[in-house]
Design a protein around this motif. Structure first.
Motif, PDB file in Angstrom:
ATOM      1  N   PHE A   4       0.831  -1.206   0.000  1.00  0.00           N
ATOM      2  CA  PHE A   4       0.000   0.000   0.000  1.00  0.00           C
ATOM      3  C   PHE A   4       0.864   1.253   0.000  1.00  0.00           C
ATOM      4  O   PHE A   4       0.615   2.200  -0.752  1.00  0.00           O
ATOM      5  CB  PHE A   4      -0.934   0.011   1.214  1.00  0.00           C
ATOM      6  CG  PHE A   4      -1.830   1.216   1.244  1.00  0.00           C
ATOM      7  CD1 PHE A   4      -3.048   1.191   0.585  1.00  0.00           C
ATOM      8  CD2 PHE A   4      -1.450   2.380   1.903  1.00  0.00           C
ATOM      9  CE1 PHE A   4      -3.869   2.317   0.581  1.00  0.00           C
ATOM     10  CE2 PHE A   4      -2.263   3.506   1.907  1.00  0.00           C
ATOM     11  CZ  PHE A   4      -3.477   3.472   1.245  1.00  0.00           C
ATOM     12  N   GLN A   5       1.886   1.300   0.832  1.00  0.00           N
ATOM     13  CA  GLN A   5       2.663   2.519   1.009  1.00  0.00           C
ATOM     14  C   GLN A   5       3.462   2.903  -0.235  1.00  0.00           C
ATOM     15  O   GLN A   5       3.742   4.079  -0.448  1.00  0.00           O
ATOM     16  CB  GLN A   5       3.594   2.373   2.218  1.00  0.00           C
ATOM     17  CG  GLN A   5       2.855   2.329   3.547  1.00  0.00           C
ATOM     18  CD  GLN A   5       2.134   3.630   3.868  1.00  0.00           C
ATOM     19  OE1 GLN A   5       2.680   4.717   3.708  1.00  0.00           O
ATOM     20  NE2 GLN A   5       0.869   3.517   4.295  1.00  0.00           N
ATOM     21  N   ARG A   6       3.807   1.922  -1.086  1.00  0.00           N
ATOM     22  CA  ARG A   6       4.585   2.283  -2.265  1.00  0.00           C
ATOM     23  C   ARG A   6       3.719   2.508  -3.507  1.00  0.00           C
ATOM     24  O   ARG A   6       4.245   2.800  -4.587  1.00  0.00           O
ATOM     25  CB  ARG A   6       5.629   1.196  -2.557  1.00  0.00           C
ATOM     26  CG  ARG A   6       5.077  -0.147  -2.972  1.00  0.00           C
ATOM     27  CD  ARG A   6       6.208  -1.066  -3.483  1.00  0.00           C
ATOM     28  NE  ARG A   6       5.691  -2.394  -3.800  1.00  0.00           N
ATOM     29  CZ  ARG A   6       5.909  -3.473  -3.067  1.00  0.00           C
ATOM     30  NH1 ARG A   6       6.641  -3.395  -1.965  1.00  0.00           N
ATOM     31  NH2 ARG A   6       5.406  -4.638  -3.420  1.00  0.00           N
ATOM     32  N   SER A  49       9.710  -7.176   6.428  1.00  0.00           N
ATOM     33  CA  SER A  49      10.700  -6.861   7.460  1.00  0.00           C
ATOM     34  C   SER A  49       9.986  -6.793   8.805  1.00  0.00           C
ATOM     35  O   SER A  49       8.817  -6.398   8.894  1.00  0.00           O
ATOM     36  CB  SER A  49      11.358  -5.517   7.133  1.00  0.00           C
ATOM     37  OG  SER A  49      11.985  -4.974   8.272  1.00  0.00           O
ATOM     38  N   SER A  50      10.685  -7.168   9.857  1.00  0.00           N
ATOM     39  CA  SER A  50      10.074  -7.156  11.186  1.00  0.00           C
ATOM     40  C   SER A  50       9.632  -5.756  11.598  1.00  0.00           C
ATOM     41  O   SER A  50       8.748  -5.591  12.444  1.00  0.00           O
ATOM     42  CB  SER A  50      11.065  -7.701  12.227  1.00  0.00           C
ATOM     43  OG  SER A  50      12.248  -6.897  12.262  1.00  0.00           O
ATOM     44  N   LEU A  98      11.300   1.942   7.298  1.00  0.00           N
ATOM     45  CA  LEU A  98      10.360   0.911   6.843  1.00  0.00           C
ATOM     46  C   LEU A  98      10.663   0.594   5.384  1.00  0.00           C
ATOM     47  O   LEU A  98      10.366   1.392   4.479  1.00  0.00           O
ATOM     48  CB  LEU A  98       8.915   1.399   6.982  1.00  0.00           C
ATOM     49  CG  LEU A  98       8.422   1.608   8.422  1.00  0.00           C
ATOM     50  CD1 LEU A  98       7.084   2.319   8.433  1.00  0.00           C
ATOM     51  CD2 LEU A  98       8.322   0.255   9.137  1.00  0.00           C
ATOM     52  N   PRO A  99      11.302  -0.544   5.116  1.00  0.00           N
ATOM     53  CA  PRO A  99      11.705  -0.878   3.744  1.00  0.00           C
ATOM     54  C   PRO A  99      10.481  -1.111   2.852  1.00  0.00           C
ATOM     55  O   PRO A  99       9.541  -1.778   3.239  1.00  0.00           O
ATOM     56  CB  PRO A  99      12.529  -2.161   3.911  1.00  0.00           C
ATOM     57  CG  PRO A  99      12.056  -2.752   5.201  1.00  0.00           C
ATOM     58  CD  PRO A  99      11.681  -1.599   6.076  1.00  0.00           C
ATOM     59  N   LEU A 100      10.527  -0.535   1.644  1.00  0.00           N
ATOM     60  CA  LEU A 100       9.418  -0.681   0.700  1.00  0.00           C
ATOM     61  C   LEU A 100       9.750  -1.596  -0.456  1.00  0.00           C
ATOM     62  O   LEU A 100       8.849  -2.010  -1.201  1.00  0.00           O
ATOM     63  CB  LEU A 100       9.033   0.702   0.146  1.00  0.00           C
ATOM     64  CG  LEU A 100       8.414   1.676   1.157  1.00  0.00           C
ATOM     65  CD1 LEU A 100       8.174   3.032   0.501  1.00  0.00           C
ATOM     66  CD2 LEU A 100       7.112   1.119   1.701  1.00  0.00           C
ATOM     67  N   ASP A 101      11.022  -1.910  -0.650  1.00  0.00           N
ATOM     68  CA  ASP A 101      11.408  -2.758  -1.768  1.00  0.00           C
ATOM     69  C   ASP A 101      11.076  -4.208  -1.449  1.00  0.00           C
ATOM     70  O   ASP A 101      11.363  -4.710  -0.350  1.00  0.00           O
ATOM     71  CB  ASP A 101      12.902  -2.618  -2.061  1.00  0.00           C
ATOM     72  CG  ASP A 101      13.254  -1.188  -2.452  1.00  0.00           C
ATOM     73  OD1 ASP A 101      12.397  -0.545  -3.096  1.00  0.00           O
ATOM     74  OD2 ASP A 101      14.346  -0.739  -2.092  1.00  0.00           O
ATOM     75  N   ALA A 102      10.461  -4.893  -2.438  1.00  0.00           N
ATOM     76  CA  ALA A 102      10.083  -6.298  -2.254  1.00  0.00           C
ATOM     77  C   ALA A 102      11.323  -7.173  -2.270  1.00  0.00           C
ATOM     78  O   ALA A 102      12.318  -6.875  -2.931  1.00  0.00           O
ATOM     79  CB  ALA A 102       9.128  -6.732  -3.354  1.00  0.00           C
ATOM     80  N   ARG A 103      11.244  -8.274  -1.524  1.00  0.00           N
ATOM     81  CA  ARG A 103      12.387  -9.175  -1.446  1.00  0.00           C
ATOM     82  C   ARG A 103      12.493 -10.061  -2.679  1.00  0.00           C
ATOM     83  O   ARG A 103      13.558 -10.536  -3.024  1.00  0.00           O
ATOM     84  CB  ARG A 103      12.271 -10.062  -0.208  1.00  0.00           C
ATOM     85  CG  ARG A 103      12.364  -9.291   1.104  1.00  0.00           C
ATOM     86  CD  ARG A 103      12.252 -10.243   2.273  1.00  0.00           C
ATOM     87  NE  ARG A 103      12.366  -9.540   3.551  1.00  0.00           N
ATOM     88  CZ  ARG A 103      12.281 -10.141   4.730  1.00  0.00           C
ATOM     89  NH1 ARG A 103      12.066 -11.451   4.796  1.00  0.00           N
ATOM     90  NH2 ARG A 103      12.403  -9.427   5.845  1.00  0.00           N
TER      91      ARG A 103
END
Length: 936
Positions: free
Chosen positions: A102-104, A192-193, A123-128
């Motif tokens: 949602f955030q990206r 991410s945690s 808060l990382p937005l890049d997908a793993r």
């Protein structure tokens, strides 16, 4: 709104929320909830606390005591615990926006600073991985998963946690399937945690703020009906908090100020507060309707009020009585007492058609303003798609009714309007479809449930319901009973089986006796008992002879010429538009200038004009020589069957089920008149029955009649038609006999009768089966909220989100396309019937022109759009032909134009149609006008 205008409890909660946003972590405050406004964006914590404060206002202002009792009993919680639960659910409804997907989603140049802020907060937005990058998770589904996991962590049983979490999962109008929830839960394991921590922070903090943290361990039960109502309340709070005029972007001002300003903009009204009337029945009607000492309640009206006063809790009241004894006033008086006794939210008055709803509007307004608590304010809504064209309703937007020291005020609130929010008003008058859609699978059905769960619902004229619609009625009654809502059902002609079915749907209690053919009859059903009240019957008001005549129009013409030789007024009531138009052509030659045609194939404004003209000429106040014509023939379809207050001297009716024939007889010698009003040949009431293609050796009915009505009931009616009909004494015996499982028929009919019984059985089975495509389960049978949104494959293919399609699904009728006829000219187009004949081009419309066009709707015949190929060809062509500027006008948006040439003829798909103000809409074949099929 000043600070004292809000309930102290709402202000107290808003005050406790002061600083809640500032206290959140940098990560939480970096999250956005809404963007796109020139004034910036709204952070997620701010939107969550705004929604919680809106929920506090909804609960403290709008929610009725009856609804709180239902939720408290169902959830086994106290009043305060229910409040805490609801505000908490509203406060976490959008926590699913705290996910990377949602955030990206606004990661574009103009919003780069917002997205960068999320990343900068840690808060990382890049997908793993690629799978996570492509996976789309609706934030409502994510909210449900996050809340469910949090509840389980608090010790709530997993099954209860899932059912409760579904209330936020569904806040965009539909509960998600289990597969979607599982996918969202799986995706969460790859975050991410840091995301898990911020989600938990928001839910923890909202639980502390609302006091839900101490309620959660007590949650051990969550039923689907409770989840549906709570979900509807969450939607209310979300829509209020999402209204930028109420809660603007940014976080300026204190939370108390935001709450006061936001709820002031919405103007919620509290539950209806009828004044307490504990005196005599006469005093009830004096208070509620302004009756003086010269007018006293009739026997049926007294019976309804007395019966209601004997009941403490919710009940079903069925009123069976002839037309003209004041059932409407009886129902409103009973509803007022029920609202006061049970602390209900308001009243819904359900009428069979838009026209009857419009007719009830001002009568209900008068009752509401008189019955309301002194100085109180109630909101009102007219629930049908043409309400913007009804002047008495529109005037409520600008002024109240009864705004004085003695009476309450009734107003139409801007926010509580529209097809989804309008039902939230205290007093709603509308079509029955809007109530029956309680049992319909539909997006945002939870809002309809929340609106109706706390109301007293009045159903008018239920005798006309077929097996398909009756299935929706019975399911609706089950839900209303489950919610603890009282219901009043009115009918002039009700078969015992239908009465018993309604009782069984509402309660498990069974009557101790059989009322037989008692009439009038008032039935009161509660959880404990079923009681019958038998008011004193009215004296005989009609003794009419009944004669079956040949079906050809020459016979009809000759009979009318004989009966009306010295003048008089006749009604020729036909079962289909085609038969009405054929009769009109013949009779207009015989009685030039003295015949009026009335059916559903005219533009709306022309139908209204015809009805107004008929009421003026044939209503109770017209007299011969003073408005009532010396001679008049009205040719009509079922639009004149009920709720049209006209009085004729002689009636010609197509054969129809017995209860409908009796309804039609209600137009015959309806009013007490001077002898001079009725010429000698029609001074004694007579009914002529048509529509038999053959009577011997066994009946064969006109094909249109046979297509519309149950073949077994038609044969029963034919077998039981008396030579003389007395009103009201014969009503109950005839209707009850007609709807028995079998009747005795002549030996020559036996073969046809057996075929009719089998056809009737198959027709009913098919109707009930088709209704189940869209009909939700009974409240006890639905185990999870998502089950209220499940559809068969067939239903999924045809489901439309619009109000018109929904209404069609609760009636056993093929959906038809509504159009607005216009005349094409060399320079543009002209609305039909405009006095000055102005020509328009594709430009902005003046309000008066838009209103005229919006009032010019007419429906195409179902056969033009029945086949998919025809539907696509017809609708596609009409969409291309509709002026583009119509989409810019709120009255015309979504409407289709029917462009006609100078002769008012058009080729649409493979069909040729013609419109005229004389005959209405026709389809043309081989240069001969043939009417639109079906009843109407």
């Amino acid at each position: 709104m000043n600070i004292t205008a809000l309930p102290p409890s709402t202000l107290e909660f808003a005050s406790s929320a002061e600083g809640w946003v500032a206290a959140r972590s940098a990560q939480a405050r970096a999250l956005w909830a809404k963007s796109g406004d020139d004034s910036g964006h709204l952070s997620l914590p701010q939107h969550l606390v705004d929604t919680a404060c809106a929920a506090a206002g909804v609960f403290d202002i709008w929610v009725s005591g009856a609804m709180v009792r239902f939720l408290a009993d169902n959830l086994r919680l106290s009043h305060d615990e229910v409040r805490a639960l609801y505000i908490f659910l509203a406060g976490v409804h959008d926590v699913g926006k705290a996910i990377p997907q949602f955030q990206r989603q606004i990661d574009r140049e103009q919003y780069a600073h917002i997205v960068s802020g999320v990343r900068d907060a840690g808060l990382p937005l890049d997908a793993r991985n690629r799978e996570q990058q492509e996976q789309k998770i609706p934030h409502g589904v994510a909210s449900g998963v996050i809340l469910s996991n949090w509840l389980v962590g608090c010790g709530v049983p997993r099954s209860v946690a899932k059912r409760l979490a579904a209330t936020v999962d569904a806040h965009h109008g539909i509960a998600s399937e289990e597969e979607a929830s599982n996918a969202a839960a799986h995706a969460a394991t790859m975050y991410s945690s840091a995301w898990g921590k911020v989600q938990e922070e928001l839910v923890d903090a909202m639980a502390q703020l609302t006091g839900f943290v101490s309620v959660a361990p007590r949650l051990r039960r969550m039923r689907t009906a409770s989840a549906q109502v709570l979900s509807g309340l969450v939607v209310m709070a979300d829509w209020i908090a999402s209204n930028a005029d109420a809660f603007p972007m940014g976080s300026g001002g204190s939370q108390v100020d935001r709450t006061i300003r936001g709820l002031a903009a919405i103007e919620l009204t509290g539950p209806l507060r009828p004044r307490a009337v504990e005196d005599s029945v006469d005093q009830v009607f004096a208070e509620f309707f302004g009756w003086g000492s010269d007018r006293t309640p009739r026997a049926v009206q007294r019976a309804v009020v007395d019966a209601v006063r004997e009941v403490d809790g919710p009940c079903l009241v069925i009123v069976e009585a002839e037309t003209g004894v004041g059932k409407t006033e009886a129902a409103l008086a009973g509803a007022g007492l029920m609202v006061a006794r049970n602390d209900a939210q308001g009243v819904y008055f359900a009428a069979p058609t838009m026209a009857t709803a419009n007719g009830l509007l001002e009568r209900t307004l008068d009752w509401a303003s008189r019955a309301g608590e002194r100085g109180g304010v109630a909101s009102m809504y007219l629930a049908h798609s043409k309400n913007s064209l009804v002047e008495p309703y529109q005037s409520l937007r600008f002024q109240g009714i009864g705004e004085d020291l003695e009476h309450g005020s009734v107003v139409a609130k801007e926010w509580m309007s529209g097809r989804r929010k309008g039902l939230l008003s205290n007093i709603v008058v509308g079509t029955v479809d809007q109530v029956l859609m309680l049992a319909l699978t539909q997006r945002y059905s939870m809002l309809r449930h929340a609106a109706l769960a706390g109301k007293v619902v009045i159903f008018d004229e239920v005798h006309a319901y077929d097996a398909y619609t009756s299935a929706y009625l019975l399911t609706t009654l089950e839900w209303l009973h489950y919610y603890g809502a009282s219901t009043i059902v009115m009918s002039a002609t009700l078969p015992p089986d239908r009465r018993n079915a309604m009782i069984s749907a509402y309660t498990d209690a069974r009557p101790n006796d059989d009322p037989g053919d008692a009439y009038p009859l008032v039935t009161v059903a509660t959880d404990e008992h079923v009681r019958f009240y038998t008011p004193e019957p009215s004296p005989t008001t009609l003794t009419a002879t009944i004669e079956v005549i040949a079906d050809d129009t020459d016979t009809l013409r000759a009979s009318l010429e004989d009966n009306l030789a010295d003048g008089g007024c006749a009604l020729v009531l036909c079962n289909t538009i085609s038969r009405a138009q054929d009769a009109y052509r013949v009779l207009s030659d015989a009685f030039p200038g003295e015949v009026t045609l009335h059916h559903a194939g005219f533009m709306s404004w022309e139908r209204v004009e015809r009805e107004d003209e008929l009421r003026a000429e044939l209503g109770p106040d017209a007299r011969r020589g003073a408005g009532r014509p010396l001679r008049k023939v009205v040719v009509a379809t079922q639009v004149a069957e009920q709720s049209l207050d006209i009085d004729v001297d002689v009636l010609y009716s197509d054969i129809a089920p017995m209860d409908l024939v009796i309804q039609r007889a209600g137009r015959l010698h309806r009013h007490t008149r001077p002898a001079a009003d009725r010429p000698s040949k029609v001074s004694s009431p007579r009914i002529y029955i048509r529509g038999f293609v053959q009577r011997e050796p066994s009946p064969i009915f006109d094909s249109g009649t046979a297509a519309i009505y149950d073949p077994k009931i038609l044969l029963h009616t034919a077998a039981l038609l008396p030579d003389t009909f007395r009103r009201p004494g014969d009503i109950a015996p005839l209707v009850h006999a007609t709807y028995r499982r079998e009747v005795e028929v002549p030996p020559a009919w036996l073969s046809v009768y057996e075929e009719a019984k089998e056809a009737s059985r198959l027709r009913e089975e098919s109707a009930i089966k088709r209704s189940s495509d869209y009909r939700i389960a009974a409240p006890e049978d639905a185990k999870h909220l998502r089950e209220l949104f499940k559809l068969t494959d067939h239903a999924l293919r045809s489901l439309d989100k619009g109000e018109e399609r929904g209404a069609a699904q609760v009636r056993d009728a093929e959906p038809t396309v509504e159009v607005i006829p216009i005349e094409l000219t060399e320079f543009g187009y002209s609305p039909l019937g405009q006095p000055n004949g102005e020509v328009l081009w594709d430009s902005e419309l003046e309000p008066r022109v838009a209103r005229h066009l919006a009032a010019s709707t007419v429906r195409l015949p179902a056969r033009m759009t029945r086949a998919l190929a025809d539907f696509e060809a017809v609708v596609g062509q009409l969409e291309e032909s509709t002026p583009k500027t119509w989409d810019d006008n709120y009255l015309l948006r979504g409407q289709l134009a029917l462009p006609l040439n100078a002769d008012w003829v058009a080729r649409v798909g493979r069909f040729q149609v013609r419109y005229s103000s004389e005959l209405g809409l026709e389809t043309l074949s081989d240069n001969t006008a043939r009417a639109v099929g079906g009843g109407g």
